[in-house]
Design an enzyme around this catalytic site. Structure first.
Site, PDB file in Angstrom:
ATOM      1  N   ALA A  84      16.291  41.521  55.100  1.00  0.00           N
ATOM      2  CA  ALA A  84      15.099  42.107  55.333  1.00  0.00           C
ATOM      3  C   ALA A  84      14.327  43.193  54.825  1.00  0.00           C
ATOM      4  CB  ALA A  84      14.902  42.136  57.006  1.00  0.00           C
ATOM      5  N   ASP A 123      18.235  54.220  50.043  1.00  0.00           N
ATOM      6  CA  ASP A 123      18.612  53.940  51.271  1.00  0.00           C
ATOM      7  C   ASP A 123      20.358  54.424  51.956  1.00  0.00           C
ATOM      8  OD1 ASP A 123      17.096  51.793  50.295  1.00  0.00           O
ATOM      9  OD2 ASP A 123      18.416  50.296  49.810  1.00  0.00           O
TER      10      ASP A 123
HETATM   11  C1  GLA Z   1      16.084  48.753  47.210  1.00  0.00           C
HETATM   12  C2  GLA Z   1      16.788  49.742  46.525  1.00  0.00           C
HETATM   13  C3  GLA Z   1      16.447  51.104  46.735  1.00  0.00           C
HETATM   14  C4  GLA Z   1      14.987  51.360  46.111  1.00  0.00           C
HETATM   15  C5  GLA Z   1      14.036  50.267  46.713  1.00  0.00           C
HETATM   16  C6  GLA Z   1      12.754  50.295  46.011  1.00  0.00           C
HETATM   17  O1  GLA Z   1      15.995  49.096  48.368  1.00  0.00           O
HETATM   18  O2  GLA Z   1      18.232  49.944  47.106  1.00  0.00           O
HETATM   19  O3  GLA Z   1      17.219  52.002  45.749  1.00  0.00           O
HETATM   20  O4  GLA Z   1      15.102  51.241  44.547  1.00  0.00           O
HETATM   21  O5  GLA Z   1      14.707  48.944  46.381  1.00  0.00           O
HETATM   22  O6  GLA Z   1      12.074  51.387  46.354  1.00  0.00           O
END
Ligand code: GLA
Length: 355
Positions: free
Chosen positions: A121, A167
Protein backbone atom coordinates in the site's frame (compact mmCIF):
# COMPACT_ATOMS: atom_id res chain seq x y z
CA UNK A 1 19.10 -31.18 10.82
CA UNK A 2 17.72 -34.15 12.66
CA UNK A 3 14.01 -34.91 12.70
CA UNK A 4 14.19 -34.39 16.47
CA UNK A 5 15.58 -30.89 16.17
CA UNK A 6 12.83 -29.88 13.76
CA UNK A 7 10.15 -31.46 15.91
CA UNK A 8 11.47 -29.57 18.90
CA UNK A 9 11.48 -26.29 16.99
CA UNK A 10 7.89 -26.72 15.88
CA UNK A 11 6.86 -27.68 19.40
CA UNK A 12 8.49 -24.50 20.61
CA UNK A 13 6.29 -22.53 18.22
CA UNK A 14 3.25 -24.20 19.65
CA UNK A 15 2.55 -24.67 23.34
CA UNK A 16 6.17 -24.18 24.34
CA UNK A 17 6.34 -20.69 22.88
CA UNK A 18 7.19 -18.23 25.64
CA UNK A 19 8.58 -15.11 23.95
CA UNK A 20 11.52 -13.50 25.71
CA UNK A 21 11.55 -10.38 23.56
CA UNK A 22 8.72 -8.39 22.02
CA UNK A 23 9.44 -5.63 19.50
CA UNK A 24 6.96 -3.41 17.73
CA UNK A 25 7.47 -0.95 14.87
CA UNK A 26 4.92 1.29 13.13
CA UNK A 27 4.27 1.82 9.44
CA UNK A 28 4.47 5.35 8.08
CA UNK A 29 2.73 7.70 5.75
CA UNK A 30 4.60 10.46 3.99
CA UNK A 31 2.69 13.76 4.10
CA UNK A 32 5.00 15.44 1.57
CA UNK A 33 8.52 15.05 0.13
CA UNK A 34 8.59 12.02 -2.14
CA UNK A 35 11.55 10.90 -4.23
CA UNK A 36 13.77 13.34 -2.34
CA UNK A 37 15.37 11.11 0.31
CA UNK A 38 17.90 9.36 -1.95
CA UNK A 39 19.40 12.69 -3.03
CA UNK A 40 19.74 13.85 0.58
CA UNK A 41 16.65 16.06 0.37
CA UNK A 42 13.78 16.80 2.75
CA UNK A 43 10.84 14.57 3.68
CA UNK A 44 7.90 15.00 6.06
CA UNK A 45 6.43 11.65 7.06
CA UNK A 46 4.77 10.46 10.26
CA UNK A 47 4.77 7.06 11.93
CA UNK A 48 1.17 5.77 12.01
CA UNK A 49 -0.99 3.77 14.40
CA UNK A 50 -0.50 0.52 12.49
CA UNK A 51 2.22 -1.78 13.74
CA UNK A 52 4.18 -4.92 13.05
CA UNK A 53 4.98 -6.90 16.17
CA UNK A 54 7.66 -9.59 16.40
CA UNK A 55 7.80 -11.91 19.42
CA UNK A 56 10.77 -14.24 19.66
CA UNK A 57 12.53 -16.70 21.92
CA UNK A 58 16.01 -18.13 21.41
CA UNK A 59 16.24 -21.70 20.13
CA UNK A 60 19.83 -22.83 20.72
CA UNK A 61 18.96 -26.25 19.22
CA UNK A 62 19.14 -24.91 15.64
CA UNK A 63 21.08 -22.22 13.78
CA UNK A 64 18.02 -20.86 12.00
CA UNK A 65 15.52 -18.09 12.55
CA UNK A 66 12.04 -19.50 12.02
CA UNK A 67 9.12 -17.08 11.98
CA UNK A 68 5.44 -17.67 11.47
CA UNK A 69 3.26 -14.80 10.34
CA UNK A 70 -0.43 -14.12 10.77
CA UNK A 71 -0.66 -12.83 7.21
CA UNK A 72 1.75 -15.08 5.29
CA UNK A 73 0.87 -18.75 4.79
CA UNK A 74 4.46 -20.04 4.71
CA UNK A 75 7.04 -19.89 7.50
CA UNK A 76 10.26 -17.92 7.03
CA UNK A 77 13.17 -20.23 7.79
CA UNK A 78 16.52 -18.45 7.54
CA UNK A 79 19.94 -19.82 8.53
CA UNK A 80 21.77 -17.43 10.88
CA UNK A 81 24.67 -17.42 8.39
CA UNK A 82 22.44 -16.68 5.34
CA UNK A 83 24.47 -15.32 2.39
CA UNK A 84 22.02 -14.24 -0.32
CA UNK A 85 18.88 -12.74 1.19
CA UNK A 86 17.36 -11.91 -2.22
CA UNK A 87 17.32 -15.60 -3.20
CA UNK A 88 15.34 -16.78 -0.15
CA UNK A 89 11.79 -18.14 -0.48
CA UNK A 90 8.97 -17.28 0.21
CA UNK A 91 9.29 -13.61 -0.78
CA UNK A 92 8.50 -12.18 2.68
CA UNK A 93 11.36 -14.22 4.14
CA UNK A 94 13.81 -12.08 2.12
CA UNK A 95 13.25 -9.20 4.57
CA UNK A 96 13.84 -11.62 7.43
CA UNK A 97 17.01 -12.83 5.71
CA UNK A 98 18.16 -9.25 5.10
CA UNK A 99 17.90 -8.48 8.81
CA UNK A 100 19.44 -11.81 9.90
CA UNK A 101 22.41 -11.11 7.59
CA UNK A 102 22.88 -7.69 9.25
CA UNK A 103 22.33 -8.70 12.88
CA UNK A 104 23.96 -12.15 12.71
CA UNK A 105 22.33 -13.49 15.88
CA UNK A 106 24.57 -15.89 17.84
CA UNK A 107 21.82 -18.51 18.20
CA UNK A 108 18.72 -19.59 16.37
CA UNK A 109 15.33 -18.05 17.20
CA UNK A 110 11.71 -18.96 16.79
CA UNK A 111 9.07 -16.29 16.67
CA UNK A 112 5.74 -14.96 15.58
CA UNK A 113 4.96 -11.92 13.45
CA UNK A 114 1.65 -10.09 13.56
CA UNK A 115 0.90 -6.93 11.61
CA UNK A 116 -1.80 -4.33 11.09
CA UNK A 117 0.25 -2.48 8.44
CA UNK A 118 -1.31 -3.25 5.06
CA UNK A 119 1.29 -4.55 2.59
CA UNK A 120 1.64 -3.28 -0.98
CA UNK A 121 0.00 0.00 0.00
CA UNK A 122 3.00 2.31 0.31
CA UNK A 123 2.72 2.39 4.12
CA UNK A 124 6.13 0.76 4.69
CA UNK A 125 5.07 -2.66 5.89
CA UNK A 126 8.55 -3.90 4.94
CA UNK A 127 10.33 -1.23 7.00
CA UNK A 128 8.07 -2.01 9.99
CA UNK A 129 9.00 -5.70 9.73
CA UNK A 130 12.69 -4.91 9.35
CA UNK A 131 12.82 -2.57 12.33
CA UNK A 132 10.78 -4.80 14.65
CA UNK A 133 12.78 -7.88 13.71
CA UNK A 134 16.15 -6.15 14.04
CA UNK A 135 15.21 -5.05 17.56
CA UNK A 136 13.83 -8.48 18.45
CA UNK A 137 17.04 -10.18 17.31
CA UNK A 138 19.23 -7.82 19.33
CA UNK A 139 20.38 -5.03 16.99
CA UNK A 140 21.71 -2.05 18.99
CA UNK A 141 18.92 0.46 19.65
CA UNK A 142 20.98 3.32 21.03
CA UNK A 143 21.37 5.27 17.78
CA UNK A 144 18.22 5.65 15.62
CA UNK A 145 20.21 6.58 12.51
CA UNK A 146 22.52 3.57 12.80
CA UNK A 147 19.55 1.25 13.29
CA UNK A 148 17.78 2.83 10.30
CA UNK A 149 20.91 2.35 8.17
CA UNK A 150 21.15 -1.30 9.23
CA UNK A 151 17.51 -1.86 8.19
CA UNK A 152 18.04 0.05 4.93
CA UNK A 153 21.01 -2.22 4.08
CA UNK A 154 18.79 -5.22 4.86
CA UNK A 155 16.12 -3.92 2.48
CA UNK A 156 18.68 -3.36 -0.30
CA UNK A 157 19.99 -6.91 0.13
CA UNK A 158 16.48 -8.35 0.28
CA UNK A 159 14.91 -6.73 -2.78
CA UNK A 160 17.79 -5.13 -4.68
CA UNK A 161 16.08 -1.73 -4.87
CA UNK A 162 18.23 1.32 -3.95
CA UNK A 163 15.60 2.81 -1.62
CA UNK A 164 16.28 5.77 0.64
CA UNK A 165 16.27 5.93 4.43
CA UNK A 166 12.94 7.67 5.07
CA UNK A 167 10.80 4.61 5.84
CA UNK A 168 13.10 2.95 8.36
CA UNK A 169 14.07 6.18 10.11
CA UNK A 170 10.43 7.22 10.46
CA UNK A 171 9.44 3.87 11.92
CA UNK A 172 12.22 4.27 14.51
CA UNK A 173 12.07 8.00 15.25
CA UNK A 174 8.28 8.58 15.14
CA UNK A 175 6.90 10.94 17.76
CA UNK A 176 3.40 10.88 19.23
CA UNK A 177 1.23 13.67 17.77
CA UNK A 178 3.95 14.83 15.40
CA UNK A 179 5.14 14.50 11.83
CA UNK A 180 8.91 14.43 11.26
CA UNK A 181 10.85 16.91 9.16
CA UNK A 182 13.86 14.81 8.14
CA UNK A 183 16.90 16.21 6.40
CA UNK A 184 18.13 13.11 4.56
CA UNK A 185 21.61 14.59 4.13
CA UNK A 186 22.39 15.39 7.77
CA UNK A 187 19.83 12.82 9.01
CA UNK A 188 18.51 15.25 11.57
CA UNK A 189 14.90 14.87 12.62
CA UNK A 190 12.68 17.74 13.75
CA UNK A 191 9.24 16.98 15.18
CA UNK A 192 6.42 19.12 13.74
CA UNK A 193 3.11 19.04 15.64
CA UNK A 194 0.08 17.88 13.67
CA UNK A 195 -2.71 20.25 14.77
CA UNK A 196 -5.83 18.62 16.29
CA UNK A 197 -8.06 20.26 13.68
CA UNK A 198 -6.29 18.23 10.95
CA UNK A 199 -7.06 14.63 10.09
CA UNK A 200 -4.82 12.48 7.93
CA UNK A 201 -6.61 9.87 5.83
CA UNK A 202 -4.98 7.20 3.67
CA UNK A 203 -7.01 5.76 0.80
CA UNK A 204 -5.88 2.84 -1.35
CA UNK A 205 -6.14 3.32 -5.11
CA UNK A 206 -6.91 -0.37 -5.57
CA UNK A 207 -3.72 -0.74 -7.57
CA UNK A 208 -1.05 -2.83 -5.79
CA UNK A 209 2.46 -1.47 -5.69
CA UNK A 210 5.83 -3.15 -5.39
CA UNK A 211 9.11 -1.28 -5.46
CA UNK A 212 10.99 -4.16 -7.05
CA UNK A 213 8.77 -4.19 -10.12
CA UNK A 214 8.68 -0.45 -10.51
CA UNK A 215 10.81 2.13 -12.26
CA UNK A 216 12.12 3.26 -8.85
CA UNK A 217 15.74 2.32 -9.63
CA UNK A 218 15.47 4.15 -12.95
CA UNK A 219 14.34 7.32 -11.15
CA UNK A 220 17.28 7.01 -8.74
CA UNK A 221 19.62 6.75 -11.75
CA UNK A 222 17.99 9.76 -13.43
CA UNK A 223 18.53 11.86 -10.31
CA UNK A 224 22.17 10.74 -10.25
CA UNK A 225 22.48 11.82 -13.90
CA UNK A 226 21.08 15.26 -12.99
CA UNK A 227 23.56 15.54 -10.11
CA UNK A 228 26.45 14.62 -12.41
CA UNK A 229 25.52 17.71 -14.41
CA UNK A 230 24.62 20.32 -11.77
CA UNK A 231 25.88 18.95 -8.45
CA UNK A 232 23.77 17.90 -5.44
CA UNK A 233 20.07 18.50 -6.12
CA UNK A 234 19.54 19.44 -2.47
CA UNK A 235 21.69 22.54 -3.15
CA UNK A 236 20.51 23.22 -6.73
CA UNK A 237 18.43 26.26 -7.72
CA UNK A 238 15.70 26.35 -10.39
CA UNK A 239 18.25 28.11 -12.66
CA UNK A 240 20.66 25.18 -12.23
CA UNK A 241 17.87 22.84 -13.24
CA UNK A 242 17.14 24.87 -16.38
CA UNK A 243 20.70 24.23 -17.53
CA UNK A 244 20.21 20.45 -17.70
CA UNK A 245 20.30 19.45 -21.36
CA UNK A 246 18.11 16.34 -21.45
CA UNK A 247 14.41 17.24 -21.03
CA UNK A 248 13.55 14.07 -19.08
CA UNK A 249 16.46 14.45 -16.64
CA UNK A 250 15.58 18.16 -16.35
CA UNK A 251 11.99 17.32 -15.41
CA UNK A 252 13.12 14.79 -12.76
CA UNK A 253 15.45 17.39 -11.24
CA UNK A 254 12.74 20.07 -11.34
CA UNK A 255 10.53 17.81 -9.24
CA UNK A 256 13.23 17.21 -6.62
CA UNK A 257 14.23 20.87 -6.28
CA UNK A 258 10.59 22.00 -6.12
CA UNK A 259 9.64 19.23 -3.68
CA UNK A 260 12.39 20.17 -1.23
CA UNK A 261 11.05 23.74 -1.21
CA UNK A 262 7.49 22.47 -0.73
CA UNK A 263 8.53 20.35 2.26
CA UNK A 264 10.00 23.40 4.00
CA UNK A 265 6.89 25.46 3.29
CA UNK A 266 4.61 22.61 4.40
CA UNK A 267 6.45 22.20 7.72
CA UNK A 268 5.98 25.91 8.41
CA UNK A 269 2.29 25.77 7.40
CA UNK A 270 1.61 22.73 9.58
CA UNK A 271 3.36 24.27 12.59
CA UNK A 272 1.18 27.38 12.10
CA UNK A 273 -1.95 25.20 11.67
CA UNK A 274 -2.42 26.81 8.22
CA UNK A 275 -4.09 23.79 6.68
CA UNK A 276 -5.22 25.59 3.53
CA UNK A 277 -1.61 26.32 2.57
CA UNK A 278 -0.51 22.83 3.61
CA UNK A 279 -3.22 21.30 1.41
CA UNK A 280 -2.23 23.42 -1.60
CA UNK A 281 1.35 22.27 -1.22
CA UNK A 282 0.20 18.63 -1.19
CA UNK A 283 -1.77 19.24 -4.39
CA UNK A 284 1.30 20.82 -6.01
CA UNK A 285 3.43 17.88 -4.89
CA UNK A 286 1.08 15.44 -6.60
CA UNK A 287 1.13 17.44 -9.83
CA UNK A 288 4.92 17.46 -9.79
CA UNK A 289 5.13 13.71 -9.11
CA UNK A 290 2.67 13.12 -11.95
CA UNK A 291 4.00 15.53 -14.53
CA UNK A 292 7.74 15.86 -13.87
CA UNK A 293 8.59 12.66 -12.01
CA UNK A 294 6.11 10.41 -13.85
CA UNK A 295 5.37 8.07 -10.93
CA UNK A 296 1.59 8.50 -10.78
CA UNK A 297 -1.02 6.32 -12.44
CA UNK A 298 -4.52 6.89 -13.78
CA UNK A 299 -6.01 5.25 -10.68
CA UNK A 300 -4.02 7.50 -8.34
CA UNK A 301 -4.89 10.64 -10.34
CA UNK A 302 -8.61 9.85 -10.37
CA UNK A 303 -8.61 9.17 -6.63
CA UNK A 304 -6.73 12.39 -5.88
CA UNK A 305 -9.20 14.39 -8.01
CA UNK A 306 -12.20 12.83 -6.30
CA UNK A 307 -10.88 13.32 -2.77
CA UNK A 308 -9.90 16.93 -3.45
CA UNK A 309 -13.46 17.68 -4.60
CA UNK A 310 -14.85 16.50 -1.24
CA UNK A 311 -15.83 19.34 1.15
CA UNK A 312 -13.44 19.63 4.09
CA UNK A 313 -10.43 18.26 2.19
CA UNK A 314 -7.43 20.61 2.16
CA UNK A 315 -5.25 18.58 -0.21
CA UNK A 316 -4.42 15.10 -1.47
CA UNK A 317 -1.45 13.42 -3.12
CA UNK A 318 0.04 10.04 -3.89
CA UNK A 319 2.29 8.94 -1.05
CA UNK A 320 5.49 6.90 -1.08
CA UNK A 321 7.06 5.69 -4.28
CA UNK A 322 3.91 5.89 -6.43
CA UNK A 323 3.25 3.39 -9.27
CA UNK A 324 0.01 2.44 -7.44
CA UNK A 325 -0.59 2.15 -3.72
CA UNK A 326 -2.14 4.89 -1.61
CA UNK A 327 -3.16 8.52 -1.60
CA UNK A 328 -2.84 10.64 1.54
CA UNK A 329 -5.35 13.42 2.22
CA UNK A 330 -5.35 16.22 4.78
CA UNK A 331 -8.86 17.14 5.86
CA UNK A 332 -11.15 18.32 8.63
CA UNK A 333 -11.98 15.52 11.07
CA UNK A 334 -14.68 13.27 9.61
CA UNK A 335 -14.61 14.84 6.11
CA UNK A 336 -13.57 11.54 4.51
CA UNK A 337 -15.51 9.22 6.82
CA UNK A 338 -15.81 5.78 5.24
CA UNK A 339 -13.09 6.51 2.67
CA UNK A 340 -10.11 4.62 4.00
CA UNK A 341 -7.94 4.71 7.10
CA UNK A 342 -7.77 7.63 9.46
CA UNK A 343 -4.17 7.47 10.71
CA UNK A 344 -2.67 9.16 13.74
CA UNK A 345 0.94 10.09 14.40
CA UNK A 346 2.56 7.78 16.93
CA UNK A 347 5.93 7.13 18.59
CA UNK A 348 8.54 5.02 16.92
CA UNK A 349 9.56 1.41 17.49
CA UNK A 350 9.93 -0.10 20.93
CA UNK A 351 11.29 -3.31 22.39
CA UNK A 352 10.82 -5.08 25.71
CA UNK A 353 12.56 -8.05 27.27
CA UNK A 354 16.05 -7.63 25.82
CA UNK A 355 18.98 -8.47 28.03
C1 GLA B 1 9.91 4.35 -1.07
C2 GLA B 1 11.34 4.29 -0.56
C3 GLA B 1 11.69 5.57 0.19
C4 GLA B 1 11.38 6.80 -0.65
C5 GLA B 1 9.96 6.73 -1.23
C6 GLA B 1 9.67 7.85 -2.19
O1 GLA B 1 9.01 4.38 0.00
O2 GLA B 1 11.50 3.18 0.30
O3 GLA B 1 13.05 5.54 0.56
O4 GLA B 1 12.33 6.97 -1.66
O5 GLA B 1 9.73 5.50 -1.89
O6 GLA B 1 9.70 9.05 -1.51
Amino acid sequence: MTADALAQELRVLGEGFVPTTVARAPGRVNLIGDHTDYTGGLVLPMAIDRWTEVRVMPNPARDVVRLVSDVEPEHAVVPVDVREPHAVQPAWARYVAGIVAQVRPATGFVGKVTSTVPSGAGLSSSAALEVALALALGAPDTDPVELARLCQRAEHAAVGVPSGIMDQLTSIAGRDGHALLIDCHTLTVEAVPVPPEAEVVVVHSGQPRTLAGSAYAERVAQCAAAEAEVGPLRLASPDDVDRIADPVIRARARHVVGENARVRAFAAALAAADLTTAGRLMDASHESLREDFAVSTGALDRLVTRLRATPGVFGARLTGAGFGGCVVALCRPGALAGEGWVVRPVSGASVTGRR
